[in-house]
Design an enzyme around this catalytic site. Structure first.
Site, PDB file in Angstrom:
ATOM      1  N   ASN A 146      63.975  55.147  41.997  1.00  0.00           N
ATOM      2  CA  ASN A 146      64.256  56.523  42.388  1.00  0.00           C
ATOM      3  C   ASN A 146      63.124  56.963  43.317  1.00  0.00           C
ATOM      4  OD1 ASN A 146      64.637  59.269  42.562  1.00  0.00           O
ATOM      5  ND2 ASN A 146      64.230  59.696  40.403  1.00  0.00           N
ATOM      6  N   TRP A 147      63.449  57.034  44.595  1.00  0.00           N
ATOM      7  CA  TRP A 147      62.401  57.338  45.588  1.00  0.00           C
ATOM      8  C   TRP A 147      62.089  58.828  45.683  1.00  0.00           C
ATOM      9  CZ3 TRP A 147      63.865  53.712  50.358  1.00  0.00           C
ATOM     10  CH2 TRP A 147      63.842  52.380  49.913  1.00  0.00           C
ATOM     11  N   LYS A 148      62.842  59.634  44.960  1.00  0.00           N
ATOM     12  CA  LYS A 148      62.617  61.092  44.950  1.00  0.00           C
ATOM     13  C   LYS A 148      62.479  61.624  46.389  1.00  0.00           C
ATOM     14  CE  LYS A 148      60.793  60.621  40.339  1.00  0.00           C
ATOM     15  NZ  LYS A 148      59.968  61.129  39.264  1.00  0.00           N
ATOM     16  N   HIS A 185      68.904  64.000  36.453  1.00  0.00           N
ATOM     17  CA  HIS A 185      67.479  63.665  36.323  1.00  0.00           C
ATOM     18  C   HIS A 185      66.736  64.899  35.796  1.00  0.00           C
ATOM     19  CE1 HIS A 185      63.343  62.746  37.411  1.00  0.00           C
ATOM     20  NE2 HIS A 185      63.708  61.478  37.394  1.00  0.00           N
ATOM     21  N   GLU A 224      64.108  66.271  36.643  1.00  0.00           N
ATOM     22  CA  GLU A 224      63.619  67.180  37.690  1.00  0.00           C
ATOM     23  C   GLU A 224      64.748  68.087  38.185  1.00  0.00           C
ATOM     24  OE1 GLU A 224      61.865  64.135  40.127  1.00  0.00           O
ATOM     25  OE2 GLU A 224      60.365  63.814  38.566  1.00  0.00           O
ATOM     26  N   GLU A 268      64.814  58.888  29.717  1.00  0.00           N
ATOM     27  CA  GLU A 268      63.552  59.218  30.381  1.00  0.00           C
ATOM     28  C   GLU A 268      62.883  60.393  29.665  1.00  0.00           C
ATOM     29  OE1 GLU A 268      63.550  57.726  34.724  1.00  0.00           O
ATOM     30  OE2 GLU A 268      64.365  59.749  34.697  1.00  0.00           O
ATOM     31  N   GLY A 306      56.090  60.352  35.683  1.00  0.00           N
ATOM     32  CA  GLY A 306      55.048  60.653  36.664  1.00  0.00           C
ATOM     33  C   GLY A 306      53.700  60.993  36.059  1.00  0.00           C
ATOM     34  N   SER A 334      57.018  56.326  33.960  1.00  0.00           N
ATOM     35  CA  SER A 334      55.770  55.591  34.215  1.00  0.00           C
ATOM     36  C   SER A 334      55.890  54.084  33.994  1.00  0.00           C
ATOM     37  CB  SER A 334      54.621  56.172  33.379  1.00  0.00           C
ATOM     38  OG  SER A 334      54.401  57.524  33.737  1.00  0.00           O
ATOM     39  N   GLY A 356      60.148  55.490  39.216  1.00  0.00           N
ATOM     40  CA  GLY A 356      59.812  56.462  40.255  1.00  0.00           C
ATOM     41  C   GLY A 356      58.648  55.965  41.091  1.00  0.00           C
ATOM     42  N   GLY A 357      57.455  56.395  40.740  1.00  0.00           N
ATOM     43  CA  GLY A 357      56.254  56.102  41.524  1.00  0.00           C
ATOM     44  C   GLY A 357      56.091  54.635  41.914  1.00  0.00           C
TER      45      GLY A 357
HETATM   46  P1  PGA Z   1      58.029  57.626  37.232  1.00  0.00           P
HETATM   47  O1  PGA Z   1      59.432  58.366  37.455  1.00  0.00           O
HETATM   48  O2  PGA Z   1      58.315  56.154  37.167  1.00  0.00           O
HETATM   49  O3  PGA Z   1      57.202  58.006  38.417  1.00  0.00           O
HETATM   50  O4  PGA Z   1      57.468  58.135  35.949  1.00  0.00           O
HETATM   51  C1  PGA Z   1      60.578  57.942  36.790  1.00  0.00           C
HETATM   52  C2  PGA Z   1      61.749  58.817  37.160  1.00  0.00           C
HETATM   53  O5  PGA Z   1      61.551  60.012  37.384  1.00  0.00           O
HETATM   54  O6  PGA Z   1      62.894  58.350  37.231  1.00  0.00           O
END
Ligand code: PGA
Length: 268
Positions: A9-11, A99, A101, A171, A177, A220, A241-242
């Site tokens: 997930n490149w956000k 998600h 977010e 998640e 994050g 994470s 994500g990251g």
């Molecule tokens: P993260 O994000 O790996 O940076 O914790 C995961 C996600 O939001 O899907």
């Protein structure tokens, strides 16, 4: 045999040129380091504007492309939104739904998640439906209740045939994050509980539909955590994500998924 899925997930990161570079790096890396090995499903989820470029870049490889969100309606006067049919028209196969977010900053609810999940299934997109508790909910010992409710409301009025096409991502919000991983046995327990909840929803008529539904862990995930995560009975992959933003971090995670995939294929 359940699929193993590694999704990035490149956000809201990467320009079109940067997205092309990352996608190309991953295509090359997978080819060079995994060659003809059996691969898990690998899904890249860039921003909407980068979807066409990433689709072009991964063409001919085994990598798939997903969106990070979509509207549930087919078309209309909804400024700024993207419809499911627009995604399928360019070759997008997956879509992340709900998600944390989106829930936290854009007012998404279990009801909107349900509407979007149904729309995705109607259009032949594979929804990656996200669930997870906040830190406060965990501290109040409400984790299981919150997640059961997210699953039950999120999957309302979805037929058992459609449910079989779902992917779920567990998640924990406090692990996203933050560099804090959910302890692996606990993550596995929750993923198992999610599967049991889905089997409960569909009851006798659905048999054990959830036994075939991949449940991913996200929060994470890093190269240093993936192997242990992929050794668990009920964690079928990762939503990253990251660590999905750099070839040198995402490639080892893909390799971790490939190990699980090959192991479960040899057992099947
Ligand atoms: P993260 O994000 O790996 O940076 O914790 C995961 C996600 O939001 O899907």
């Amino acid at each position: 045999m359940r699929k193993t899925i590694i999704a990035g997930n490149w956000k809201m990161h990467k320009t079109v040129a940067e997205a092309r570079e990352l996608a190309q790096g991953l295509v090359n890396g997978v080819k060079a380091e995994l060659g003809s090995a059996a691969l898990p499903d690998i899904v890249l989820c860039p921003t909407f504007v980068c979807l066409p470029e990433v689709l072009t870049t991964v063409k001919g490889s085994s990598l798939a492309v997903g969106a990070q969100n979509m509207d549930y309606r087919d078309s209309g006067a909804f400024t700024g939104e993207i419809a499911p049919g627009m995604l399928t028209s360019i070759g997008v196969s997956h879509v992340i739904i709900g998600h944390s977010e989106r829930r936290q900053y854009f007012g998404e609810t279990n009801e909107s998640v349900n509407a979007k999940t149904r729309a995705a299934l109607k259009h032949g997109l594979i929804p990656i439906v996200c669930v997870g508790e906040t830190l406060a909910e965990r501290e109040e010992n409400r984790t299981d209740d919150v997640i059961k409710q997210q699953i039950k409301a999120g999957l309302a009025e979805i037929s058992v045939e459609d449910a079989a096409k779902l992917v779920i991502a567990y998640e924990p919000v406090w692990a996203i994050g933050t560099g804090k991983n959910c302890e692996v046995n606990e993550a596995n327990r929750v993923c198992k509980m999610i599967r049991a909840t889905i089997n409960e929803i569909y009851g006798q008529a659905g048999g054990t539909v959830a036994d075939g539904i991949p449940v991913l862990y996200g929060g994470s995930v890093k190269p240093s955590t993936i192997d242990e995560q992929m050794e668990q009975s009920d964690i079928d992959g990762a939503l990253v994500g990251g660590a999905a933003l750099k070839v040198e971090e995402f490639l080892p995670i893909i390799k971790g998924g490939a190990k699980r995939h090959q192991l479960s294929a040899s057992r099947a």
